[in-house]
Design an enzyme around this catalytic site. Structure first.
Site, mmCIF file in Angstrom:
data_model
loop_
_atom_site.group_PDB
_atom_site.id
_atom_site.type_symbol
_atom_site.label_atom_id
_atom_site.label_comp_id
_atom_site.label_asym_id
_atom_site.label_seq_id
_atom_site.Cartn_x
_atom_site.Cartn_y
_atom_site.Cartn_z
ATOM 1 N N CYS A 69 8.747 38.936 -67.884
ATOM 2 C CA CYS A 69 9.345 38.535 -66.613
ATOM 3 C C CYS A 69 9.771 37.084 -66.795
ATOM 4 C CB CYS A 69 8.303 38.666 -65.509
ATOM 5 S SG CYS A 69 8.846 38.034 -63.904
ATOM 6 N N CYS A 201 16.853 37.702 -66.368
ATOM 7 C CA CYS A 201 15.956 38.463 -65.488
ATOM 8 C C CYS A 201 15.892 39.850 -66.086
ATOM 9 C CB CYS A 201 16.500 38.518 -64.061
ATOM 10 S SG CYS A 201 15.608 39.692 -63.008
HETATM 11 N N1 DGL Z 1 12.037 40.783 -63.551
HETATM 12 C C1 DGL Z 1 11.847 39.452 -63.104
HETATM 13 C C2 DGL Z 1 12.463 38.418 -64.070
HETATM 14 O O1 DGL Z 1 12.660 38.689 -65.240
HETATM 15 C C3 DGL Z 1 12.304 39.152 -61.702
HETATM 16 C C4 DGL Z 1 12.091 40.179 -60.647
HETATM 17 C C5 DGL Z 1 11.451 39.619 -59.403
HETATM 18 O O2 DGL Z 1 12.113 38.855 -58.674
HETATM 19 O O3 DGL Z 1 10.285 39.960 -59.190
HETATM 20 O O4 DGL Z 1 12.734 37.316 -63.651
#
Ligand code: DGL
Length: 289
Positions: A69, A201
């Site tokens: 993440c 993201c």
């Molecule tokens: N998947 C997360 C990232 O790589 C973001 C998703 C979220 O906002 O929870 O930043």
């Protein structure tokens, strides 16, 4: 076992590449669906939730955890590695998915600050598309500037894109949103075409085609899941103690702090195969330590 953490579904795009690249390895995936999305949360909150998740994965028997993440990596990784891990789990390691991207952009190793042999840094302008919190953290431009001061980074917060991807908005609506973010970034860059773009993201690979369609044809999209998988394979080559026993067969356990049925229903879009989540008790942010 290697732990892989994300706020929800996004990390599954990375896990998909990890299981393809390291088929013998066992993984435990933890999605904090109960508290997703992280992209608009306060930094202290993200730090507390990420720490709680990492502790949980350690308790599951993982000695190595990858934050799949960008938001959690950008906000929590450095602090966790410097202030928490040495005192609380000195034999464990936490890695973050934005580190290999910084290395890919700068061709400088995160570990020792030396040039990576055979790699060339990007030059000119690099675009980073990410959540509001990742952009506000300034982590991408900061870490790039420490290693490649001449490389310019322009960042764009894609405010509602995670929700739109999860909400399965129609393709035309997703394209319209992405084109809007690209237009904002291009305006901020004074019309200069970026040489490369990072979809910073882990949800965004699902709309990579929309970014490719909206960006100038000369802008290369860096493939975060593939770059992260290569980097983890390289890390495991250098740190064999985190590899599973040679007799082990690969496999993944999927854990969620949210509703397992709901989490499983959407997960195959991200993982590319059916996913059955197991529920774990919800955890509250542990608060400052
Ligand atoms: N998947 C997360 C990232 O790589 C973001 C998703 C979220 O906002 O929870 O930043």
């Amino acid at each position: 076992m290697i732990g892989v953490f994300d706020s929800g579904h996004g990390g599954l795009t990375v896990l998909r590449q990890l299981t393809a690249r390291l088929p013998q390895q066992q993984f435990v995936y933890l999605g904090d669906h109960a508290h997703a999305p992280y992209g608009r949360r306060a930094p202290e909150d993200i730090y507390g939730l990420t720490l709680a998740a990492v502790e949980r994965l350690f308790l599951q028997g993982c000695r190595l955890v990858l934050l799949a993440c960008n938001t959690a990596s950008a906000v929590a990784l450095r602090r966790m590695q410097q202030d928490w891990l040495p005192q609380n789990a000195p034999n464990h390691r936490v890695l973050g998915c934005f580190v290999p991207m910084v290395e890919a952009l700068t061709a400088v190793s995160w570990r020792d600050g030396l040039p990576v042999p055979g790699r060339r840094a990007e030059d000119g302008l690099v675009a980073v598309f990410a959540t509001q919190r990742t952009v506000a953290s300034g982590a991408y431009p900061l870490e790039v500037s420490l290693r490649a001061p001449r490389l310019r980074v322009v960042s764009q917060a894609c405010r509602n894109l995670v929700a739109a991807i999860e909400g399965q908005e129609p393709a035309a609506r997703l394209q319209e949103m992405v084109s809007g973010y690209v237009a904002e970034l291009m305006a901020a860059a004074g019309g200069e075409a970026p040489t490369a773009a990072v979809l910073g993201c882990t949800h965004y690979p699902l709309v990579a085609d929309c970014f490719a369609a909206a960006l100038p044809a000369t802008t290369r999209l860096l493939d975060q899941p593939r770059i992260v998988a290569e980097s983890l394979a390289d890390y495991l080559d250098r740190h064999g103690r985190f590899l599973g026993a040679p007799s082990e067969r690969g496999g993944v356990r999927f854990l969620t702090s949210g509703d397992p049925d709901q989490a499983s229903a959407f997960a195959s879009r991200f993982f590319g195969a059916p996913v059955a989540f197991e529920g774990i008790a919800d955890h509250e942010p542990p608060g400052p330590r």
